[in-house]
Design a protein around this motif. Structure first.
Motif, mmCIF file in Angstrom:
data_model
loop_
_atom_site.group_PDB
_atom_site.id
_atom_site.type_symbol
_atom_site.label_atom_id
_atom_site.label_comp_id
_atom_site.label_asym_id
_atom_site.label_seq_id
_atom_site.Cartn_x
_atom_site.Cartn_y
_atom_site.Cartn_z
ATOM 1 N N UNK A 30 25.482 -14.803 -6.920
ATOM 2 C CA UNK A 30 26.342 -15.807 -7.558
ATOM 3 C C UNK A 30 27.396 -16.281 -6.563
ATOM 4 N N UNK A 31 27.567 -17.592 -6.484
ATOM 5 C CA UNK A 31 28.478 -18.204 -5.518
ATOM 6 C C UNK A 31 29.569 -18.949 -6.276
ATOM 7 N N UNK A 32 30.810 -18.821 -5.829
ATOM 8 C CA UNK A 32 31.889 -19.564 -6.471
ATOM 9 C C UNK A 32 31.743 -21.053 -6.169
ATOM 10 N N UNK A 33 32.274 -21.872 -7.060
ATOM 11 C CA UNK A 33 32.225 -23.324 -6.823
ATOM 12 C C UNK A 33 32.993 -23.674 -5.555
ATOM 13 N N UNK A 34 34.081 -22.971 -5.300
ATOM 14 C CA UNK A 34 34.850 -23.227 -4.080
ATOM 15 C C UNK A 34 33.996 -22.955 -2.841
ATOM 16 N N UNK A 35 33.265 -21.828 -2.853
ATOM 17 C CA UNK A 35 32.401 -21.499 -1.715
ATOM 18 C C UNK A 35 31.273 -22.507 -1.573
ATOM 19 N N UNK A 36 30.656 -22.880 -2.695
ATOM 20 C CA UNK A 36 29.556 -23.831 -2.630
ATOM 21 C C UNK A 36 30.022 -25.180 -2.069
ATOM 22 N N UNK A 37 31.152 -25.681 -2.563
ATOM 23 C CA UNK A 37 31.677 -26.949 -2.043
ATOM 24 C C UNK A 37 32.003 -26.823 -0.559
ATOM 25 N N UNK A 38 32.564 -25.677 -0.161
ATOM 26 C CA UNK A 38 32.885 -25.445 1.251
ATOM 27 C C UNK A 38 31.617 -25.438 2.103
ATOM 28 N N UNK A 39 30.554 -24.817 1.595
ATOM 29 C CA UNK A 39 29.306 -24.787 2.366
ATOM 30 C C UNK A 39 28.707 -26.183 2.514
ATOM 31 N N UNK A 40 28.814 -27.000 1.474
ATOM 32 C CA UNK A 40 28.340 -28.377 1.590
ATOM 33 C C UNK A 40 29.129 -29.131 2.658
ATOM 34 N N UNK A 41 30.419 -28.865 2.739
ATOM 35 C CA UNK A 41 31.243 -29.507 3.766
ATOM 36 C C UNK A 41 30.916 -28.955 5.150
ATOM 37 N N UNK A 42 30.600 -27.666 5.248
ATOM 38 C CA UNK A 42 30.172 -27.113 6.533
ATOM 39 C C UNK A 42 28.929 -27.834 7.052
ATOM 40 N N UNK A 43 27.971 -28.081 6.149
ATOM 41 C CA UNK A 43 26.760 -28.793 6.545
ATOM 42 C C UNK A 43 27.093 -30.195 7.035
ATOM 43 N N UNK A 44 27.962 -30.871 6.304
ATOM 44 C CA UNK A 44 28.340 -32.239 6.686
ATOM 45 C C UNK A 44 29.078 -32.251 8.022
ATOM 46 N N UNK A 45 30.016 -31.331 8.190
ATOM 47 C CA UNK A 45 30.806 -31.294 9.427
ATOM 48 C C UNK A 45 29.945 -30.958 10.637
ATOM 49 N N UNK A 46 28.884 -30.168 10.407
ATOM 50 C CA UNK A 46 27.980 -29.796 11.500
ATOM 51 C C UNK A 46 26.853 -30.815 11.688
ATOM 52 N N UNK A 47 26.909 -31.919 10.932
ATOM 53 C CA UNK A 47 25.886 -32.979 11.004
ATOM 54 C C UNK A 47 24.496 -32.444 10.699
ATOM 55 N N UNK A 48 24.422 -31.549 9.717
ATOM 56 C CA UNK A 48 23.141 -31.016 9.261
ATOM 57 C C UNK A 48 22.767 -31.768 7.979
ATOM 58 N N UNK A 49 21.753 -32.619 8.008
ATOM 59 C CA UNK A 49 21.405 -33.395 6.815
ATOM 60 C C UNK A 49 20.909 -32.509 5.669
ATOM 61 N N UNK A 50 21.287 -32.881 4.455
ATOM 62 C CA UNK A 50 20.716 -32.271 3.254
ATOM 63 C C UNK A 50 19.570 -33.167 2.811
ATOM 64 N N UNK A 51 18.357 -32.673 2.917
ATOM 65 C CA UNK A 51 17.160 -33.477 2.705
ATOM 66 C C UNK A 51 16.750 -33.477 1.234
ATOM 67 N N UNK A 52 16.064 -34.520 0.837
ATOM 68 C CA UNK A 52 15.537 -34.631 -0.524
ATOM 69 C C UNK A 52 14.349 -33.678 -0.670
#
Length: 261
Positions: A30-52
């Motif tokens: 189980x992941x906190x919403x804060x952690x999940x949002x932070x991980x999404x931002x980590x992906x964006x900041x590292x220019x790692x695309x989230x694919x469909x």
């Protein structure tokens, strides 16, 4: 070279009360919403695309990046994960246990699943009762897959091509039965990344489980499929697989649940 990593999430929680409401054996995932949002931002900041995730059904991955998946169908997937994904224009796959829908407290309703689909998320199967498919006699295993596929297809009014294996357990018979029931893309829990030009349909795809307490450095190592991190994770996974083989899937799960409770 294309590098695609499939990340596996489960439930999210917004506060301590939300975490307490999740079964003890499921809390390590189980992941906190804060952690999940932070991980999404980590992906964006590292220019790692989230694919469909739907692109897996074409037989190709279409570039490097990560694919986000959720297992089980916890209500937090619709209530907490969907808004965080939607506000960033990201998509994910949600694999749901159909026997839990509208029946088990804390899990999605059919209307919530339809809302996920309307928002552009992929909704797929995760068995009907969450029993380990490879442990079931063939008639029961086929029934689990058939019910899961038929219920989702009829409720969502759209094709259902993807599924994940409950507990990651599968064998050749499960894959063949899944294909015969209408599934095409199968998600397992083996550690690894999708290989360029490798066939995707009818093969168990590797995923990386995101656990509570995972540090940012480890998360990015997995998202980037860095060899050292992958090697360590494979070693641990192989040890767990050996234990399951020796004592059996159900006994292993019982011991795991007892330790975590």
């Amino acid at each position: 070279m294309n590098r695609v990593v499939v990340l596996m999430y489960h439930a999210l929680y917004a506060d301590a009360q939300g975490l307490d409401a999740i079964a003890a054996e499921d809390r390590p995932y189980a992941i906190s919403t804060r952690t999940f949002a932070h991980q999404l931002e980590l992906l964006r900041d590292a220019s790692i695309p989230v694919l469909d995730p739907a692109q897996l059904e074409t037989g190709r991955t279409g570039g490097s990046g990560v694919i986000l998946t959720f297992d089980d169908g916890h209500a937090s997937n619709a209530e907490l994960a969907l808004p965080l994904l939607a506000e960033r224009g990201m998509s994910a796959a949600f694999f749901v246990t159909t026997g839990f829908i509208g029946q088990r407290p804390g899990y999605c309703s059919w209307e919530q699943l339809r809302a996920l689909a309307r928002a552009g998320m992929l909704v797929g199967g995760h068995g009907h009762t969450h029993r380990f498919l490879s442990d079931l006699p063939p008639p029961q295993m086929h029934d689990e897959l058939r019910q899961s596929h038929a219920l989702l297809r009829n409720a969502l009014h759209q094709p259902v091509a993807q599924m994940s294996f409950p507990g990651g357990r599968h064998n050749a018979a499960v894959l063949q039965a899944g294909l015969s029931c209408g599934f095409q893309v199968f998600h397992g829990s083996e550690v690894g990344m999708l290989r360029p030009h490798a066939p995707l349909a009818g093969q168990p795809l590797p995923r990386i489980a995101v656990r509570r307490g995972m540090r940012d450095a480890a998360f990015l190592d997995y998202a980037l499929a860095r060899p050292g991190r992958m090697l360590l994770a494979r070693g641990l996974a192989q040890t767990k697989t050996l234990a399951k083989h020796i004592i059996g899937n159900e006994r292993y799960h019982q011991l795991y649940a007892k330790i975590k409770s």
